[in-house]
Structures are given as C-alpha cells and as structure tokens.
Scaffold this active site. Sequence first.
Site, PDB file in Angstrom:
ATOM      1  N   HIS A 267      34.886  45.537  40.175  1.00 17.33           N
ATOM      2  CA  HIS A 267      35.541  45.042  41.317  1.00 17.33           C
ATOM      3  C   HIS A 267      36.741  45.758  41.834  1.00 17.33           C
ATOM      4  O   HIS A 267      36.553  45.841  43.602  1.00 17.33           O
ATOM      5  CB  HIS A 267      36.614  43.395  40.794  1.00 17.33           C
ATOM      6  N   GLU A 268      37.017  46.706  41.481  1.00 20.65           N
ATOM      7  CA  GLU A 268      37.576  47.954  41.530  1.00 20.65           C
ATOM      8  C   GLU A 268      36.816  48.784  42.666  1.00 20.65           C
ATOM      9  O   GLU A 268      37.260  49.137  43.760  1.00 20.65           O
ATOM     10  CB  GLU A 268      38.266  48.647  40.480  1.00 20.65           C
TER      11      GLU A 268
END
Length: 311
Positions: A248-249
């Site tokens: 997600h980062e």
Amino acid sequence: MGWPFINDWTWTAQVFFTLHTLALLMKMHSYAFYNGHLSETQRRLRALDNPSTASRESAYRYPTTSSSSDDDTRGKEEGEKVDVGTLREDLAMELISPLGRATYPQNLTVWNFCDYLLCPTLCYELEYPRTQRIQWTEVIAKTLAVFGCIFLLTITSEEFILPVMIDSAARLEHVESLSETVLILAESFADRHFYSDWWNSTDWLEFSREWNIPVHHFFRRHVYGASRPHLSRPMATIITFLISAIAHELVMACITKKVRGFGLIAQMMQLPIVLVQRTKWVKGKKVFNNVCFWISMILGLSTMCSLYVLF
C-alpha cells in the site's frame, strides 16, 4: 516499476501499472510455490516405493482458498508418523484437483499457465470450477462494471480529491496560525466521507478480509498460511499486515511521488485497534465497533493524506 515515473505518466496510469505488476508477481509466486509443493509431494510419493528409507511424516496439505481457518489447512500435526498406506493415499490426493479432472504434473503446460493468468484470482489451483457454457450477458455486464468503476474512480479522484489536496497544500504554505491549519485539515476530513460507501465492516480484520477478496486469499494462503508452520499466529498476522502495508505504501508513493511511510504506519496501527476490539469488554458490541471503525476510517485516511501533503 520505475518506467511510469521516467515517462512522467499520470498518477492514475502509474497506479494502474503498479497494481497490475504486483498482481502478476503474486500470480507467478502462487504458481511457482504451489507447483513446487506438488513436486515435493510427488517425490515423496515415489519414495514410498521403498518404504524402509522413505519419510513417514504425514502429508502436508497446502493452504487452500476455501478453508476458514489456518488450522484446517495444516493436516495432521507436524512430525506425526502414519502408516504407508494412509500416507500414500494422502500424497496421491494432494496431486489431484478437488474436482478430479486435473493432476500434477499434467497441469504444467503453457495453456494452463496462460489460462491461470486470465483467471480472476491470485491463487493457483490445479483446476477451477467452470460453467457448462459462456454466459455472455455476465461477460458484458462485468466488462461494463469494470470500465464503469475505473471511470468513476478516475472522475472522483481527479475532480473531488486531488483539487482539494492541492488547494490544501497551497493554503498550508501561507498559514499564520495553528487554528488556520486545523481548519484546512478539517476540510480535508469532510471531503473523504464518500469512501464510507465502500466498506461496511466492524473492525479492521473484517475489513482486510472483505475489501479485496482475491488479495486476501493470496495473503492468507501464501503469506499467513505459509508462515503458520514456522511462526505463531500473532507473528504470522504481523508479517502478513507488514507485507500488505509495504504494498500500500508503494501505491501511495505512485500517487504522491513521496516515500514517507505514513501509510505503512497507519496500516500497522490497525492491529492494536483490533486487539482492543477483541477484548471481552468490547467484543460483540457490533454497533459500537462499527462506530469506532467509521471514526478510524475517516480520520485515519484524512490524516494520512494530510501528512503526505504536509511532509
């Protein structure tokens, strides 16, 4: 992965390219590891032709996407000795698909691999359930739904999210007091409410299971399930969340062109929240947990986006 940045693609194209690259990597991982497991199973089965030297440990059942508990996928206890007949049967059954129409290694063909790449799943299986004929109305409906969702996501992001964040960033550069900063950030909080229509969970674990089922299946099978024979349940859960948070980062880095780790930290903070919600004083209070989930969802996402804007 750096190609979209080098060519200065739009953020929507960057995210699209990145997510599809991650999906293909997960598919190849699942294909390689599952067939590797089947290869080892076949080797053990052949070794039983000489029972005196063959291992008598119970057959390892590879985690499936349909089981509801990791304990259901592990078979007998590790190290447990079984008789040759039972072991031979267990190993042979592991090499056959649940529907009984595909076996290892006959599945190792180019056609099978290409077919798997086109299947809407991230977890490889010897065989998938099929309908008797192609339902063209379903194909057309799903195709329209896919492109419709992409269109709505793009319009919503370009028209309602990015302008607010860009305007907030510009205004934050000229604020003179803390109160002005708080007011600007509060506007960002309000503009994030439309995401609430996408989730109806009461805690973050339920959300992680339901927001993207194919990804959940992949992580439960190839990360959590693969970790359980070696690690405790809490450690396997932490590792699963950590890998998901890193992915997600990466997506946030595509959108903001910054690597700050705010998204990673925010996702890892979900675990302590879940622990609190699973205590005897809170567990079972669905309305209360749902309210807490909404608060953490709205404030958490807004705060995270604001941090990416500020720093």
